[in-house]
Design a protein around this motif. Structure first.
Motif, mmCIF file in Angstrom:
data_model
loop_
_atom_site.group_PDB
_atom_site.id
_atom_site.type_symbol
_atom_site.label_atom_id
_atom_site.label_comp_id
_atom_site.label_asym_id
_atom_site.label_seq_id
_atom_site.Cartn_x
_atom_site.Cartn_y
_atom_site.Cartn_z
ATOM 1 N N THR A 194 -32.415 33.408 -25.321
ATOM 2 C CA THR A 194 -31.417 34.150 -25.948
ATOM 3 C C THR A 194 -30.342 33.810 -26.020
ATOM 4 N N ASP A 195 -29.311 34.469 -26.560
ATOM 5 C CA ASP A 195 -27.945 33.935 -26.977
ATOM 6 C C ASP A 195 -27.006 33.712 -25.875
ATOM 7 N N ARG A 196 -27.538 34.425 -24.659
ATOM 8 C CA ARG A 196 -26.866 34.439 -23.437
ATOM 9 C C ARG A 196 -26.830 33.347 -22.628
ATOM 10 N N GLN A 197 -25.694 32.632 -22.442
ATOM 11 C CA GLN A 197 -25.544 31.238 -21.537
ATOM 12 C C GLN A 197 -24.992 31.784 -20.095
ATOM 13 N N GLN A 198 -25.748 31.150 -19.104
ATOM 14 C CA GLN A 198 -25.080 31.410 -17.863
ATOM 15 C C GLN A 198 -23.767 30.685 -17.341
ATOM 16 N N SER A 199 -23.518 30.758 -16.244
ATOM 17 C CA SER A 199 -21.989 30.078 -15.933
ATOM 18 C C SER A 199 -22.300 28.648 -15.713
ATOM 19 N N ASP A 200 -23.464 28.081 -15.517
ATOM 20 C CA ASP A 200 -23.888 26.899 -15.254
ATOM 21 C C ASP A 200 -24.360 26.217 -16.552
ATOM 22 N N GLY A 201 -24.478 26.898 -17.611
ATOM 23 C CA GLY A 201 -24.965 26.459 -18.869
ATOM 24 C C GLY A 201 -26.466 26.581 -19.211
ATOM 25 N N ASP A 202 -27.111 26.841 -18.183
ATOM 26 C CA ASP A 202 -28.569 27.210 -18.438
ATOM 27 C C ASP A 202 -28.852 28.611 -19.267
ATOM 28 N N ALA A 203 -29.805 28.414 -19.896
ATOM 29 C CA ALA A 203 -30.146 29.519 -20.927
ATOM 30 C C ALA A 203 -31.032 30.539 -20.359
ATOM 31 N N THR A 204 -30.845 31.961 -20.671
ATOM 32 C CA THR A 204 -31.847 32.834 -20.332
ATOM 33 C C THR A 204 -32.993 33.076 -21.471
ATOM 34 N N TYR A 205 -34.245 33.143 -20.875
ATOM 35 C CA TYR A 205 -35.272 33.485 -21.919
ATOM 36 C C TYR A 205 -35.861 35.035 -21.804
ATOM 37 N N HIS A 206 -35.920 35.345 -22.966
ATOM 38 C CA HIS A 206 -36.543 36.778 -22.977
ATOM 39 C C HIS A 206 -38.342 36.552 -23.429
ATOM 40 N N VAL A 207 -38.973 37.030 -22.417
ATOM 41 C CA VAL A 207 -40.347 37.170 -22.465
ATOM 42 C C VAL A 207 -41.018 38.203 -22.894
ATOM 43 N N LYS A 208 -41.992 38.168 -23.977
ATOM 44 C CA LYS A 208 -42.551 39.375 -24.314
ATOM 45 C C LYS A 208 -44.033 39.131 -24.109
ATOM 46 N N LEU A 209 -44.676 40.003 -23.339
ATOM 47 C CA LEU A 209 -46.023 39.880 -22.998
ATOM 48 C C LEU A 209 -47.035 41.094 -23.595
ATOM 49 N N HIS A 210 -47.995 40.478 -24.288
ATOM 50 C CA HIS A 210 -48.881 41.463 -24.957
ATOM 51 C C HIS A 210 -50.374 41.101 -24.359
ATOM 52 N N LEU A 211 -50.627 42.031 -23.423
ATOM 53 C CA LEU A 211 -51.852 41.831 -22.601
ATOM 54 C C LEU A 211 -53.162 42.652 -22.897
ATOM 55 N N ASN A 212 -54.279 42.218 -22.726
ATOM 56 C CA ASN A 212 -55.559 42.825 -22.873
ATOM 57 C C ASN A 212 -56.235 42.591 -21.758
ATOM 58 N N PHE A 213 -57.127 43.557 -21.387
ATOM 59 C CA PHE A 213 -57.843 43.650 -20.438
ATOM 60 C C PHE A 213 -59.466 43.799 -20.665
ATOM 61 N N PRO A 214 -60.105 42.743 -20.380
ATOM 62 C CA PRO A 214 -61.547 42.875 -20.989
ATOM 63 C C PRO A 214 -62.282 44.141 -20.628
ATOM 64 N N ASN A 215 -62.089 44.632 -19.455
ATOM 65 C CA ASN A 215 -63.030 45.835 -18.852
ATOM 66 C C ASN A 215 -61.788 46.898 -19.107
ATOM 67 N N HIS A 216 -62.036 47.713 -20.262
ATOM 68 C CA HIS A 216 -61.365 48.624 -20.754
ATOM 69 C C HIS A 216 -61.096 49.804 -20.206
ATOM 70 N N SER A 217 -62.093 49.879 -19.039
ATOM 71 C CA SER A 217 -61.608 51.192 -17.950
ATOM 72 C C SER A 217 -60.707 50.829 -16.953
ATOM 73 N N ARG A 218 -60.512 49.560 -17.059
ATOM 74 C CA ARG A 218 -59.297 49.061 -16.063
ATOM 75 C C ARG A 218 -58.261 48.696 -16.563
ATOM 76 N N THR A 219 -57.276 49.612 -17.248
ATOM 77 C CA THR A 219 -56.102 49.255 -17.927
ATOM 78 C C THR A 219 -54.951 49.695 -17.073
ATOM 79 N N ILE A 220 -53.945 48.909 -17.212
ATOM 80 C CA ILE A 220 -52.674 49.647 -16.522
ATOM 81 C C ILE A 220 -51.740 50.420 -17.186
ATOM 82 N N PRO A 221 -51.421 51.412 -16.944
ATOM 83 C CA PRO A 221 -50.385 52.283 -17.755
ATOM 84 C C PRO A 221 -49.229 51.505 -18.147
ATOM 85 N N GLY A 222 -48.911 51.595 -19.372
ATOM 86 C CA GLY A 222 -47.524 50.969 -19.736
ATOM 87 C C GLY A 222 -46.561 51.910 -19.996
#
Length: 184
Positions: free
Chosen positions: A156-184
């Motif tokens: 991201t464009d955000r830098q923390q006070s100590d100079g470390d960067a922040t990372y945005h994580v986008k997860l796109h998950l699939n579950f092989p057993n379709h009957s066991r999905t997590i509501p999103g």
């Protein structure tokens, strides 16, 4: 002799008719798939940030020594460092060419929230040191058991006070057993 054959034919006909009627009027055969079963994918959006450590207990959250990158960071709901913590991001990556295919190059995302409890394993074999990396989710535990999919890491464009960067994580998950999905 003829009466038993007639009774047998009537019984078979009634049984066949009953099966056909049950198939036509059964609520199970006409039930629409539930919202959870019709969507085998789950999408999550999180942020990786440096943990908040008091200066008296300061230990490096990430260390690069002899070509290895070892890190322990926090996962938050939002980009601000004051956002609610939802878990941890930990990993051990050897970015050297001869270790590019190493089984050690994995990022573990661990979740501990009322909605999700478990972890995801993300392969970090093909890191090109770009601002955006698309990595492969190779498994999970708990709420994420047997998950597969993509993890897109973007600085991201955000830098923390100590100079470390922040990372945005986008997860796109699939579950092989379709009957066991997590509501999103």
């Amino acid at each position: 002799m003829m009466l038993p054959k007639i009774i047998f034919c009537i019984a078979v006909s009634l049984a066949t008719l009953a099966v056909i009627l049950l198939a036509l009027v059964s609520p199970v055969s006409h039930r629409k798939p539930s919202k959870n079963n019709s969507r085998p994918w789950l999408a999550l959006s999180l942020y990786i940030q440096q943990p908040h450590i008091s200066s008296s207990n300061a230990q490096p959250a990430a260390a690069a020594d002899a070509g290895a990158f070892i890190f322990h960071q926090i996962l938050t709901e939002g980009p601000e460092n004051t956002s609610r913590v939802v878990g941890k991001a930990q990993g051990f990556i050897i970015p050297l060419e001869q270790f590019a295919q190493s089984a050690f190059n994995v990022i573990y995302l661990t979740f501990d929230t009322p909605d999700y409890s478990g972890s995801l394993s993300v392969q970090a074999k093909h890191i090109a040191h770009k601002d955006t990396e698309q990595l492969t989710v190779v498994g999970g535990t708990g709420s994420f058991a047997f998950a597969r999919g993509l993890a897109v890491f973007a600085q991201t464009d955000r830098q923390q006070s100590d100079g470390d960067a922040t990372y945005h994580v986008k997860l796109h998950l699939n579950f092989p057993n379709h009957s066991r999905t997590i509501p999103g």
